[in-house]
Design a protein around this motif. Structure first.
Motif, short mmCIF file in Angstrom:
data_model
loop_
_atom_site.label_atom_id
_atom_site.label_comp_id
_atom_site.label_asym_id
_atom_site.label_seq_id
_atom_site.Cartn_x
_atom_site.Cartn_y
_atom_site.Cartn_z
N PHE A 83 4.12 9.77 -12.69
CA PHE A 83 5.34 10.56 -12.50
C PHE A 83 6.17 10.01 -11.35
O PHE A 83 5.70 9.96 -10.22
N GLU A 84 7.39 9.63 -11.66
CA GLU A 84 8.29 9.15 -10.61
C GLU A 84 8.69 10.27 -9.66
O GLU A 84 8.95 10.02 -8.49
N ASP A 85 8.73 11.49 -10.16
CA ASP A 85 9.17 12.63 -9.34
C ASP A 85 8.00 13.39 -8.71
O ASP A 85 8.17 14.51 -8.24
N TYR A 86 6.81 12.78 -8.69
CA TYR A 86 5.66 13.44 -8.08
C TYR A 86 5.90 13.59 -6.58
O TYR A 86 6.36 12.65 -5.93
N PRO A 87 5.61 14.76 -6.02
CA PRO A 87 5.88 15.00 -4.59
C PRO A 87 5.14 14.01 -3.69
O PRO A 87 3.92 13.95 -3.71
N LYS A 88 5.88 13.25 -2.92
CA LYS A 88 5.28 12.23 -2.04
C LYS A 88 4.54 12.86 -0.86
O LYS A 88 3.67 12.24 -0.28
#
Length: 98
Positions: A83-88
């Motif tokens: 997931f590119e939008d996974y919380p960093k």
């Protein structure tokens, strides 16, 4: 035990019957860690080891930490790749640390 039950409930709610897609778990301790269900399990076994005050229980808690901690790390790495939008800011197992 509450962490483990709540985290498993969140994971079960991610898919509708028949779906095969992956989704990002959200809510509860999943706000802070990728492996909230693993964290709950590890805390349970550490609590049991402290309550029973026995070497076998301590050994089981230690090996649970080793194996489940590794699984949490691999799940975290998978989510980051998937997931590119996974919380960093989300950690693998220990909130705000690891």
């Amino acid at each position: 035990m509450g962490i483990n039950i709540h985290s498993d409930w969140i994971l079960r709610q991610l898919r509708k019957p028949g779906e095969v897609i992956y989704r990002i778990p959200e809510g509860g301790l999943f706000t802070y860690v990728s492996g909230a269900n693993f964290l709950g399990e590890i805390i349970e076994w550490i609590g049991y080891a402290v309550a029973s005050w026995s070497l076998p229980a301590l050994a089981f808690a230690f090996f649970s930490l080793c194996f489940l901690g590794l699984r949490a790390f691999h799940h975290h790495r998978f989510y980051l790749k998937m997931f590119e939008d996974y919380p960093k800011s989300r950690k693998a197992l220990i909130p705000f640390i690891f």
